[in-house]
Design a protein around this motif. Structure first.
Motif, PDB file in Angstrom:
ATOM      1  N   GLN A   4       0.808  -1.214   0.000  1.00  0.00           N
ATOM      2  CA  GLN A   4       0.000   0.000   0.000  1.00  0.00           C
ATOM      3  C   GLN A   4       0.843   1.266   0.000  1.00  0.00           C
ATOM      4  O   GLN A   4       0.460   2.287  -0.577  1.00  0.00           O
ATOM      5  CB  GLN A   4      -0.947   0.006   1.195  1.00  0.00           C
ATOM      6  N   GLU A   5       2.009   1.213   0.660  1.00  0.00           N
ATOM      7  CA  GLU A   5       2.843   2.413   0.735  1.00  0.00           C
ATOM      8  C   GLU A   5       3.662   2.644  -0.522  1.00  0.00           C
ATOM      9  O   GLU A   5       4.372   3.662  -0.631  1.00  0.00           O
ATOM     10  CB  GLU A   5       3.778   2.328   1.947  1.00  0.00           C
ATOM     11  N   GLY A   6       3.574   1.739  -1.495  1.00  0.00           N
ATOM     12  CA  GLY A   6       4.356   1.865  -2.716  1.00  0.00           C
ATOM     13  C   GLY A   6       5.788   1.399  -2.513  1.00  0.00           C
ATOM     14  O   GLY A   6       6.206   1.079  -1.400  1.00  0.00           O
ATOM     15  N   MET A   7       6.565   1.346  -3.605  1.00  0.00           N
ATOM     16  CA  MET A   7       7.945   0.893  -3.487  1.00  0.00           C
ATOM     17  C   MET A   7       8.744   1.272  -4.723  1.00  0.00           C
ATOM     18  O   MET A   7       8.189   1.576  -5.780  1.00  0.00           O
ATOM     19  CB  MET A   7       7.995  -0.627  -3.289  1.00  0.00           C
ATOM     20  N   MET A   8      10.080   1.251  -4.561  1.00  0.00           N
ATOM     21  CA  MET A   8      10.978   1.493  -5.670  1.00  0.00           C
ATOM     22  C   MET A   8      11.302   0.166  -6.347  1.00  0.00           C
ATOM     23  O   MET A   8      11.680  -0.801  -5.690  1.00  0.00           O
ATOM     24  CB  MET A   8      12.276   2.145  -5.182  1.00  0.00           C
TER      25      MET A   8
END
Length: 357
Positions: free
Chosen positions: A230-234
């Motif tokens: 949910q927090e996103g990622m690289m």
């Protein structure tokens, strides 16, 4: 899928392998080609019927018509894959387009009937589905493992347990049939080998042939999806928002020169005596990777070893010349509809019986 289970499955897999070879021997000719694609497809379905559900589908004996639901499956498959790439499209159209709705309903009913039959006949526990439907044998006691999710497991077992193996077998035969020098190397390696999975695991050319088939023609060309947190990622230096499905396209990666030298060439030795040709071994993930990799990997590899070795020990294999040019082009041999197209393009092979190995 434990080692014990695989040992129990092995003689049953071998029975289906011998059955296929017997059929091919009765129908092949040293002067004319035989399209082996439907035979390989039906072989894969017969194995998953036996090991997955304790049933004899009889697809090989009936030329693929004994299970009408399986026979019709490919008709609706391409539509389902289109819908999966645009999720709202299924909600909008999937229940209103008559053909899609009708075929999907028939397929769901077929999977449900397989599940209900296994729930009512639990004796033996000699197949994969028995372990899923028996609450005492399931590792998970999650109440969400309901009839609907188990029905989805039936669908997954049939699709993932048959199409992938038959596709990889066809690709292996195609590559050997267009590279007689590699076929000769394999035949020499197998000359004194016993036809058991244990004896075949260490055969370097055999493993290399299978790996190259999986690399050049991966059974799941687009790879498997993962959902970002949910927090996103690289990922690879790019920011990806949360709750986004991400693909790693195996067909593209496996032919990328940054990962494999001479990527369009069939070189079984790259997996043994020429390791320098594999620049990124971690890029080779035909069964996916991580905690959610393919649970049936070892079973699939056992099926491929036994079937390919039996074919090579029985026949000399030659692919018609007009098909050989396809290998080094960028055009895949199959359509990508999650797995490869079923039953797939014709593979016209000349099988000659004689003094092989």
């Amino acid at each position: 899928m434990s080692r014990t289970a695989l040992r129990d499955y092995e003689p049953r897999v071998l029975n289906h392998c011998h059955h296929l070879v017997s059929l091919l021997a009765s129908r092949c000719s040293s002067t004319s080609a035989l399209d082996v694609t439907p035979y390989f497809k039906n072989w894969g379905l017969d194995i998953i019927g036996d090991l997955g559900f304790g049933k004899q589908f009889g697809m090989l004996d009936s030329d693929g018509t004994s299970q009408q639901a399986l026979y019709r499956l490919s008709k609706a498959k391409a539509f389902q894959v289109l819908f999966s790439t645009v999720p709202w499209l299924f909600t909008l159209l999937g229940q209103t387009v008559p053909f899609v709705r009708s075929e999907r309903k028939k397929w769901d009913q077929y999977c449900l009937s397989m599940l209900m039959d296994k729930q009512q006949n639990k004796s033996g526990f000699s197949d994969i589905l028995s372990h899923l439907v028996d609450p005492d044998r399931r590792k998970s006691t999650d109440p969400r493992v309901d009839q609907r999710s188990l029905t989805s497991d039936v669908e997954l077992a049939i699709l993932a347990g048959s199409d992938t193996s038959s596709s990889a077998l066809g690709s292996s035969v195609f590559l050997l049939g267009t590279h007689p020098e590699k076929l000769a190397l394999l035949q020499e390696e197998l000359r004194d080998k016993e036809l058991t999975n244990k004896c075949l695991v260490g055969c370097k050319i055999l493993e290399g042939v299978i790996n190259e088939a999986l690399r050049l023609f991966p059974p799941v060309p687009s790879g498997m999806t993962r959902c970002t947190p949910q927090e996103g990622m690289m990922i690879a230096g790019k920011w990806i928002p949360g709750d986004v499905d991400v693909w790693t396209p195996t067909y593209t990666i496996f032919r990328d020169e940054r990962c494999f030298m001479k990527p369009y060439e069939f070189i079984p030795e790259r997996w043994s005596s020429q390791p320098e040709l594999v620049r990124r071994k971690d890029a080779f993930v035909p069964f996916s990777t991580g905690a959610y990799n393919c649970a049936g990997k070892q079973l699939a590899m056992m099926e491929l070893r036994l079937m390919l070795v039996l074919l090579v020990k029985t026949f000399d294999i030659r692919v018609e010349n007009n098909q050989a040019i396809e290998l080094f082009t960028n055009k895949p041999r199959h359509r990508d509809i999650f797995g490869v197209d079923s039953p797939g393009p014709p593979l016209n092979v000349i099988l000659t019986q004689g003094d092989t190995v």
